[in-house]
Design a protein around this motif. Structure first.
Motif, mmCIF file in Angstrom:
data_model
loop_
_atom_site.group_PDB
_atom_site.id
_atom_site.type_symbol
_atom_site.label_atom_id
_atom_site.label_comp_id
_atom_site.label_asym_id
_atom_site.label_seq_id
_atom_site.Cartn_x
_atom_site.Cartn_y
_atom_site.Cartn_z
ATOM 1 N N ASP A 74 0.961 -1.203 -0.021
ATOM 2 C CA ASP A 74 -0.145 0.202 0.049
ATOM 3 C C ASP A 74 0.741 1.008 -0.034
ATOM 4 N N TYR A 75 1.051 2.096 -1.235
ATOM 5 C CA TYR A 75 1.717 3.260 -1.414
ATOM 6 C C TYR A 75 1.459 4.326 -0.342
ATOM 7 N N ASN A 76 0.285 4.054 0.233
ATOM 8 C CA ASN A 76 -0.155 5.169 1.132
ATOM 9 C C ASN A 76 0.012 5.002 2.569
ATOM 10 N N HIS A 77 0.799 3.706 2.726
ATOM 11 C CA HIS A 77 1.085 3.324 4.077
ATOM 12 C C HIS A 77 2.007 4.210 4.969
ATOM 13 N N SER A 78 1.807 4.471 6.135
ATOM 14 C CA SER A 78 2.920 5.475 6.674
ATOM 15 C C SER A 78 4.206 4.919 6.712
ATOM 16 N N SER A 79 4.429 3.684 6.838
ATOM 17 C CA SER A 79 5.580 3.194 7.002
ATOM 18 C C SER A 79 6.459 3.253 5.869
ATOM 19 N N TYR A 80 5.752 2.880 4.540
ATOM 20 C CA TYR A 80 6.274 2.994 3.132
ATOM 21 C C TYR A 80 6.635 4.478 2.968
ATOM 22 N N GLN A 81 5.740 5.405 3.259
ATOM 23 C CA GLN A 81 6.067 6.894 2.981
ATOM 24 C C GLN A 81 7.285 7.289 3.747
ATOM 25 N N THR A 82 7.424 6.800 5.035
ATOM 26 C CA THR A 82 8.719 7.127 5.913
ATOM 27 C C THR A 82 9.812 6.809 5.155
ATOM 28 N N LEU A 83 9.854 5.362 4.728
ATOM 29 C CA LEU A 83 11.016 4.744 4.212
ATOM 30 C C LEU A 83 11.344 5.812 2.880
ATOM 31 N N ASN A 84 10.732 6.039 2.114
ATOM 32 C CA ASN A 84 10.548 6.813 0.777
ATOM 33 C C ASN A 84 11.182 8.227 1.248
ATOM 34 N N HIS A 85 10.804 8.836 2.147
ATOM 35 C CA HIS A 85 11.062 10.302 2.499
ATOM 36 C C HIS A 85 12.634 10.226 2.886
ATOM 37 N N GLN A 86 12.731 9.120 3.703
ATOM 38 C CA GLN A 86 14.361 9.068 4.268
ATOM 39 C C GLN A 86 15.231 8.687 3.148
ATOM 40 N N ALA A 87 14.615 7.722 2.150
ATOM 41 C CA ALA A 87 15.349 7.614 0.984
ATOM 42 C C ALA A 87 15.870 8.907 0.141
ATOM 43 N N ASN A 88 14.713 9.575 0.026
ATOM 44 C CA ASN A 88 14.886 10.979 -0.686
ATOM 45 C C ASN A 88 15.637 11.730 -0.192
ATOM 46 N N ASP A 89 15.662 11.975 1.225
ATOM 47 C CA ASP A 89 16.591 12.923 1.799
ATOM 48 C C ASP A 89 17.927 12.612 1.485
ATOM 49 N N ALA A 90 18.247 11.032 1.820
ATOM 50 C CA ALA A 90 19.670 10.751 1.600
ATOM 51 C C ALA A 90 20.234 10.773 0.444
ATOM 52 N N LEU A 91 19.335 10.618 -0.725
ATOM 53 C CA LEU A 91 19.768 10.879 -2.097
ATOM 54 C C LEU A 91 20.034 12.481 -2.438
ATOM 55 N N THR A 92 19.243 13.368 -1.809
ATOM 56 C CA THR A 92 19.253 14.754 -1.862
ATOM 57 C C THR A 92 20.701 15.307 -1.342
ATOM 58 N N ILE A 93 21.287 14.564 -0.493
ATOM 59 C CA ILE A 93 22.463 14.853 0.253
ATOM 60 C C ILE A 93 23.514 14.418 -0.881
ATOM 61 N N ILE A 94 23.508 13.199 -1.070
ATOM 62 C CA ILE A 94 24.437 12.702 -2.125
ATOM 63 C C ILE A 94 24.530 13.630 -3.275
ATOM 64 N N ASN A 95 23.413 14.003 -3.784
ATOM 65 C CA ASN A 95 23.493 14.862 -4.942
ATOM 66 C C ASN A 95 24.099 16.157 -4.697
ATOM 67 N N ASN A 96 23.835 16.782 -3.396
ATOM 68 C CA ASN A 96 24.465 17.917 -3.055
ATOM 69 C C ASN A 96 25.960 18.010 -2.913
ATOM 70 N N LEU A 97 26.421 16.657 -2.352
ATOM 71 C CA LEU A 97 27.845 16.429 -2.352
ATOM 72 C C LEU A 97 28.527 16.193 -3.543
ATOM 73 N N SER A 98 27.703 15.634 -4.738
ATOM 74 C CA SER A 98 28.305 15.618 -6.019
ATOM 75 C C SER A 98 28.796 17.173 -6.837
ATOM 76 N N ILE A 99 28.142 18.071 -6.309
ATOM 77 C CA ILE A 99 28.612 19.322 -6.886
ATOM 78 C C ILE A 99 30.230 19.769 -6.727
ATOM 79 N N THR A 100 30.628 19.323 -5.552
ATOM 80 C CA THR A 100 31.886 19.413 -5.218
ATOM 81 C C THR A 100 32.756 18.359 -5.815
ATOM 82 N N HIS A 101 33.919 18.592 -7.031
ATOM 83 C CA HIS A 101 34.563 17.945 -7.798
ATOM 84 C C HIS A 101 35.382 16.797 -6.922
#
Length: 601
Positions: A74-101
């Motif tokens: 169930d994509y609307n389940h709170s546990s799945y949404q929490t996992l996705n939000h944490q994964a999105n934040d983690a990849l946002t951090i890595i994407n920000n780090l990739s700006i530095t050569h």
């Protein structure tokens, strides 16, 4: 927010790492929030100093991706949404780090994880909004490390990335073009890359014609990277149905993202001013024995009678002449001060103007006349409307109106790059000079003479503009204008490979075997004939090779739409863009640089 909350060197990274690995929601949310702020606001965040940080961050999207294959999820389940939000934040951090050569090598060490996650999330595209954001972050990180990959992704991931060009989402189309362009540029001879380039090529041309500047820049970069390395794609480009629209659009793109700077090179007289004419010894003796202020008045009258331009000289030079002439007679009567001498000069000039005005008022006034000062023409007319009509009929309403003209010795020019017709610009200039307009005016018309033109004209010189394009830190041009110039040069060279300038240029670069700025070197005419003979013997199509077969239709399109913009940009830009435009113009014109100057003027 204090500095400890922003800069990573002031934060306990061990605590952040342990919080990421703890599995507790409150701890992981706190650690991700700290890293989000630090990676977004600090450009010197070097992840090499924090071992294990990337492994801990990649654990979040890996854990979230395991739920994608669950059909009962169930994509609307709170546990799945929490996992996705944490994964999105983690990849946002890595994407920000990739700006530095400096962070790219250690991010590249996780390229297998990035490729696997990208393939897994692309299979479940559009499953949820958060999953789409995660997919975009993964593809953006993949683009950052694309130049470090030893080989491009294998199928089916490469095909999935190429299929994104058909997506209705602008972000996916943009990332697809950028990634395929990187793979083509780094691995042009791999069969799977060539196959995907052919699939993406037609949609890329359509994207290049869109008004979106980011899509346009990515599409041009892909088209140039693929067409300059693949003969099949080059043939497809030279024979494409939308090529006339593309060539005309490329000519307009030469001015995209450019900034015009107006400059004026004024002509200054570098020679020394002519010396002031002095009086004779007898005249100096006669005037010097007088008393002040009669002596100064008489000296001014004598100097004026000798040469009226003396009184129009620089005041300091006039005062020097005054003291050099009369200082030896100051023993009996002191000379006047500088301010008094200048006042006496002004009195004499005013008296002279008043006498001239009185003489003009007493003399009968002649009938008004309006003189043409166009070039050497000095025809006179009774009204300014007649003068305006004469100039329009004689010098402007002709098949090829001039770009420049002289009026009373002053040079005037029209803007050759403007969309306003040349004749309209000329008539506007002439209308301002003569005061006419082809119809009677109720207000009083004044006679405009050559002296008035000289008095109101700008200082003699040449007005010109410079074109500036976006450049990186090494002054290397970037942006749409440079990409358009590269593609026009490629079209011009490949459409007529046997042109004189192309062959001469390639001969100069033949020892390096790289061609003009890295372009492939076309063979000589003897090699072309030998190759065509071999193709005939083997039964192949003689015209299948785009590198040797000329395309006069493409050359005509370039000459019609792109020749003048290329000449204009080449004459007004000072970066590498100027050289690229000049080479493209020479390939089209098949003539020397003299043609460029004539075309620009």
């Amino acid at each position: 927010m204090s500095s400890e909350d922003i800069y990573p060197e002031n934060v306990d990274m061990d605590r952040i790492y342990l919080s990421l690995k703890s599995g507790l929601l409150a701890e992981t949310d706190w650690a991700l929030s700290q890293l989000l702020v630090s990676s977004n606001q600090t450009h010197h965040f070097n992840v090499n100093h924090f071992h294990g940080l990337l492994d801990a961050l990649f654990d979040f999207p890996i854990e979230a991706s395991k739920c994608l294959s669950d059909n009962n999820l169930d994509y609307n389940h709170s546990s799945y949404q929490t996992l996705n939000h944490q994964a999105n934040d983690a990849l946002t951090i890595i994407n920000n780090l990739s700006i530095t050569h400096s962070n790219l090598p250690i991010i590249h060490s996780h390229h297998k994880t990035i490729l696997a996650l990208s393939q897994r999330y692309l299979r479940f595209l559009y499953s949820s909004d958060t999953a789409n954001e995660i997919t975009l972050k993964l593809l953006s990180i993949l683009e950052s490390i694309g130049d470090l990959l030893q080989e491009p992704p294998k199928n089916p991931l490469l095909g999935m990335i190429a299929d994104l060009i058909h997506s209705h989402d602008r972000a996916y189309v943009l990332l697809s073009l950028r990634l395929i362009a990187v793979f083509v540029r780094n691995n042009p001879h791999l069969a799977r890359v060539h196959h995907q380039s052919l699939r993406v090529f037609s949609p890329a041309i359509d994207s290049a014609l869109l008004p979106d500047p980011h899509l346009r820049a990515a599409a041009l970069e892909f088209i140039y990277a693929s067409a300059s390395t693949s003969p099949a794609i080059l043939t497809h480009l030279l024979t494409h149905a939308h090529l006339p629209i593309l060539v005309k659009s490329l000519a307009y793109m030469l001015y995209d993202e450019t900034i015009e700077e107006e400059r004026r090179c004024e002509f200054t007289d570098t020679t020394n001013a002519p010396p002031l004419v002095s009086l004779s010894d007898e005249e100096c003796e006669r005037i010097g024995m007088m008393t002040e202020p009669n002596r100064t008045r008489e000296w001014i009258k004598a100097v004026w009678a000798l040469n009226p331009t003396n009184l129009a000289s620089i005041p300091q030079s006039l005062l020097t002449l005054y003291r050099d002439t009369l200082s030896k007679y100051a023993y009996h009567t002191p000379l006047l001060g500088d301010e008094e001498v200048c006042a006496r000069v002004q009195e004499h000039l005013h008296a002279h103007r008043d006498s001239q005005s009185q003489e003009k008022s007493q003399s009968p006034s002649p009938s008004p006349s309006y003189t043409c000062y166009w070039g050497d023409d000095r025809t006179t007319f009774a009204t300014p409307d007649e003068l305006y009509a004469y100039i329009s009929r004689t010098y402007i309403d002709i098949p090829t109106p001039p770009v420049t003209f002289t009026w009373g010795g002053v040079l005037f020019a029209v803007d050759s790059t403007s969309s306003v017709p040349r004749g309209t610009q000329l008539k506007g200039r002439v209308l301002a000079l003569v005061g006419g307009g082809g119809s009677a005016r109720s207000r009083k018309q004044q006679k405009v003479t050559a002296a008035d033109v000289h008095a109101n004209a700008r200082p003699p010189g040449v007005a010109y503009t410079l074109l500036h394009v976006p450049c990186d830190d090494d002054a290397f041009p970037r942006g749409i204008a440079y990409q358009a110039a590269l593609l026009l040069r490629l079209l011009a060279q490949k459409a007529n490979p046997l042109a004189k300038n192309v062959l001469q240029t390639d001969e100069a670069n033949r020892p390096e075997s790289k061609g003009y700025y890295g372009l492939p070197v076309p063979p000589s005419q003897a090699q072309v004939q030998e190759q065509q003979q071999q193709q005939q013997d083997s039964g192949d199509d003689v015209h299948s090779n785009a590198l040797t077969h000329p395309h006069p239709r493409v050359t005509s399109l370039l000459s019609l739409f792109a020749r003048r913009p290329l000449a204009d940009v080449a004459m007004r830009n000072s970066s590498l863009l100027r050289d690229v435009c000049r080479e493209a113009f020479e390939f089209i014109e098949n003539d020397s640089i003299g043609s460029l100057v004539v075309e620009s003027v």
